[in-house]
Design a protein around this motif. Structure first.
Motif, PDB file in Angstrom:
ATOM      1  N   GLY A   1      22.360 -45.757 -52.174  1.00  0.00           N
ATOM      2  CA  GLY A   1      22.875 -45.766 -53.538  1.00  0.00           C
ATOM      3  C   GLY A   1      22.829 -47.164 -54.122  1.00  0.00           C
ATOM      4  N   SER A   2      23.207 -48.154 -53.332  1.00  0.00           N
ATOM      5  CA  SER A   2      23.165 -49.545 -53.785  1.00  0.00           C
ATOM      6  C   SER A   2      21.744 -49.984 -54.063  1.00  0.00           C
ATOM      7  N   LEU A   3      20.818 -49.575 -53.228  1.00  0.00           N
ATOM      8  CA  LEU A   3      19.414 -49.937 -53.412  1.00  0.00           C
ATOM      9  C   LEU A   3      18.895 -49.374 -54.731  1.00  0.00           C
ATOM     10  N   GLN A   4      19.213 -48.128 -55.022  1.00  0.00           N
ATOM     11  CA  GLN A   4      18.748 -47.520 -56.265  1.00  0.00           C
ATOM     12  C   GLN A   4      19.347 -48.203 -57.490  1.00  0.00           C
ATOM     13  N   GLU A   5      20.579 -48.707 -57.365  1.00  0.00           N
ATOM     14  CA  GLU A   5      21.202 -49.396 -58.490  1.00  0.00           C
ATOM     15  C   GLU A   5      20.466 -50.677 -58.846  1.00  0.00           C
ATOM     16  N   ILE A   6      19.883 -51.358 -57.859  1.00  0.00           N
ATOM     17  CA  ILE A   6      19.193 -52.618 -58.135  1.00  0.00           C
ATOM     18  C   ILE A   6      17.689 -52.447 -58.299  1.00  0.00           C
ATOM     19  N   MET A   7      17.187 -51.223 -58.056  1.00  0.00           N
ATOM     20  CA  MET A   7      15.760 -50.970 -58.273  1.00  0.00           C
ATOM     21  C   MET A   7      15.435 -51.098 -59.752  1.00  0.00           C
ATOM     22  N   ALA A   8      14.337 -51.743 -60.047  1.00  0.00           N
ATOM     23  CA  ALA A   8      13.906 -51.852 -61.439  1.00  0.00           C
ATOM     24  C   ALA A   8      13.409 -50.493 -61.927  1.00  0.00           C
ATOM     25  N   PRO A   9      13.694 -50.142 -63.189  1.00  0.00           N
ATOM     26  CA  PRO A   9      13.135 -48.909 -63.733  1.00  0.00           C
ATOM     27  C   PRO A   9      11.616 -48.920 -63.594  1.00  0.00           C
ATOM     28  N   GLY A  10      11.064 -47.801 -63.191  1.00  0.00           N
ATOM     29  CA  GLY A  10       9.627 -47.691 -62.960  1.00  0.00           C
ATOM     30  C   GLY A  10       9.245 -47.928 -61.510  1.00  0.00           C
ATOM     31  N   SER A  11      10.224 -48.326 -60.660  1.00  0.00           N
ATOM     32  CA  SER A  11       9.959 -48.590 -59.246  1.00  0.00           C
ATOM     33  C   SER A  11       9.822 -47.295 -58.456  1.00  0.00           C
ATOM     34  N   TYR A  12       9.243 -47.428 -57.268  1.00  0.00           N
ATOM     35  CA  TYR A  12       9.082 -46.304 -56.345  1.00  0.00           C
ATOM     36  C   TYR A  12       9.812 -46.618 -55.049  1.00  0.00           C
ATOM     37  N   LEU A  13      10.313 -45.567 -54.392  1.00  0.00           N
ATOM     38  CA  LEU A  13      10.982 -45.690 -53.103  1.00  0.00           C
ATOM     39  C   LEU A  13      10.360 -44.687 -52.152  1.00  0.00           C
ATOM     40  N   ALA A  14       9.850 -45.162 -51.028  1.00  0.00           N
ATOM     41  CA  ALA A  14       9.326 -44.280 -49.981  1.00  0.00           C
ATOM     42  C   ALA A  14      10.313 -44.309 -48.821  1.00  0.00           C
ATOM     43  N   ALA A  15      10.658 -43.139 -48.312  1.00  0.00           N
ATOM     44  CA  ALA A  15      11.608 -43.067 -47.210  1.00  0.00           C
ATOM     45  C   ALA A  15      11.340 -41.827 -46.373  1.00  0.00           C
ATOM     46  N   SER A  16      11.718 -41.916 -45.105  1.00  0.00           N
ATOM     47  CA  SER A  16      11.648 -40.745 -44.219  1.00  0.00           C
ATOM     48  C   SER A  16      12.928 -40.703 -43.407  1.00  0.00           C
ATOM     49  N   CYS A  17      13.262 -39.512 -42.957  1.00  0.00           N
ATOM     50  CA  CYS A  17      14.513 -39.309 -42.250  1.00  0.00           C
ATOM     51  C   CYS A  17      14.416 -38.006 -41.465  1.00  0.00           C
ATOM     52  N   PRO A  18      14.926 -37.964 -40.211  1.00  0.00           N
ATOM     53  CA  PRO A  18      14.875 -36.688 -39.468  1.00  0.00           C
ATOM     54  C   PRO A  18      15.674 -35.553 -40.106  1.00  0.00           C
ATOM     55  N   PRO A  19      16.968 -35.751 -40.480  1.00  0.00           N
ATOM     56  CA  PRO A  19      17.675 -34.613 -41.078  1.00  0.00           C
ATOM     57  C   PRO A  19      17.323 -34.469 -42.562  1.00  0.00           C
ATOM     58  N   VAL A  20      16.971 -33.262 -42.959  1.00  0.00           N
ATOM     59  CA  VAL A  20      16.582 -33.001 -44.345  1.00  0.00           C
ATOM     60  C   VAL A  20      17.703 -33.372 -45.308  1.00  0.00           C
ATOM     61  N   GLN A  21      18.958 -33.038 -44.984  1.00  0.00           N
ATOM     62  CA  GLN A  21      20.065 -33.340 -45.886  1.00  0.00           C
ATOM     63  C   GLN A  21      20.172 -34.840 -46.138  1.00  0.00           C
ATOM     64  N   GLY A  22      19.932 -35.639 -45.112  1.00  0.00           N
ATOM     65  CA  GLY A  22      19.966 -37.087 -45.274  1.00  0.00           C
ATOM     66  C   GLY A  22      18.860 -37.573 -46.185  1.00  0.00           C
ATOM     67  N   ALA A  23      17.685 -37.033 -46.023  1.00  0.00           N
ATOM     68  CA  ALA A  23      16.545 -37.439 -46.842  1.00  0.00           C
ATOM     69  C   ALA A  23      16.764 -37.054 -48.297  1.00  0.00           C
ATOM     70  N   ILE A  24      17.369 -35.904 -48.534  1.00  0.00           N
ATOM     71  CA  ILE A  24      17.644 -35.477 -49.911  1.00  0.00           C
ATOM     72  C   ILE A  24      18.549 -36.501 -50.594  1.00  0.00           C
ATOM     73  N   ARG A  25      19.545 -37.006 -49.878  1.00  0.00           N
ATOM     74  CA  ARG A  25      20.462 -37.995 -50.456  1.00  0.00           C
ATOM     75  C   ARG A  25      19.745 -39.291 -50.810  1.00  0.00           C
ATOM     76  N   CYS A  26      18.722 -39.641 -50.053  1.00  0.00           N
ATOM     77  CA  CYS A  26      17.968 -40.870 -50.337  1.00  0.00           C
ATOM     78  C   CYS A  26      17.342 -40.835 -51.723  1.00  0.00           C
ATOM     79  N   PHE A  27      17.027 -39.641 -52.209  1.00  0.00           N
ATOM     80  CA  PHE A  27      16.290 -39.503 -53.459  1.00  0.00           C
ATOM     81  C   PHE A  27      17.145 -39.040 -54.629  1.00  0.00           C
ATOM     82  N   ASP A  28      18.482 -39.000 -54.446  1.00  0.00           N
ATOM     83  CA  ASP A  28      19.367 -38.627 -55.563  1.00  0.00           C
ATOM     84  C   ASP A  28      19.102 -39.542 -56.749  1.00  0.00           C
ATOM     85  N   GLY A  29      18.862 -38.968 -57.913  1.00  0.00           N
ATOM     86  CA  GLY A  29      18.640 -39.737 -59.120  1.00  0.00           C
ATOM     87  C   GLY A  29      17.205 -40.197 -59.328  1.00  0.00           C
TER      88      GLY A  29
END
Length: 81
Positions: free
Chosen positions: A9-37
């Motif tokens: 959540g903190s990372l997304q707050e400081i990401m510049a608009p137009g930025s991209y975030l790539a992430a992977s995670c074993p539990p699907v629920q955890g990965a879904i939270r990474c991409f909120d917003g």
């Protein structure tokens, strides 16, 4: 939010608009939270092997593959449109 995802959540707050975030995670629920917003880029949140399907035959055989995705933080004026 579970402790291991608090930083996302903190990372997304400081990401510049137009930025991209790539992430992977074993539990699907955890990965879904990474991409909120964020807007998920195709093919979305999927088994990581689906991002490079031409390499699937070369991947190690595991019983559980992590899921991954790429999210895009929209530009403020694009979100309002």
């Amino acid at each position: 939010m579970r402790p291991q995802f608090e930083g996302m959540g903190s990372l997304q707050e400081i990401m510049a608009p137009g930025s991209y975030l790539a992430a992977s995670c074993p539990p699907v629920q955890g990965a879904i939270r990474c991409f909120d917003g964020l807007e998920l880029i195709e093919p979305g949140l999927v088994d990581v092997r689906e991002w490079r399907p031409e390499k699937v035959g070369q991947a190690a055989t595991l019983t559980s593959m992590p899921v991954g995705g790429v999210g895009h933080k929209p530009l403020p004026w694009a979100a309002a449109a």
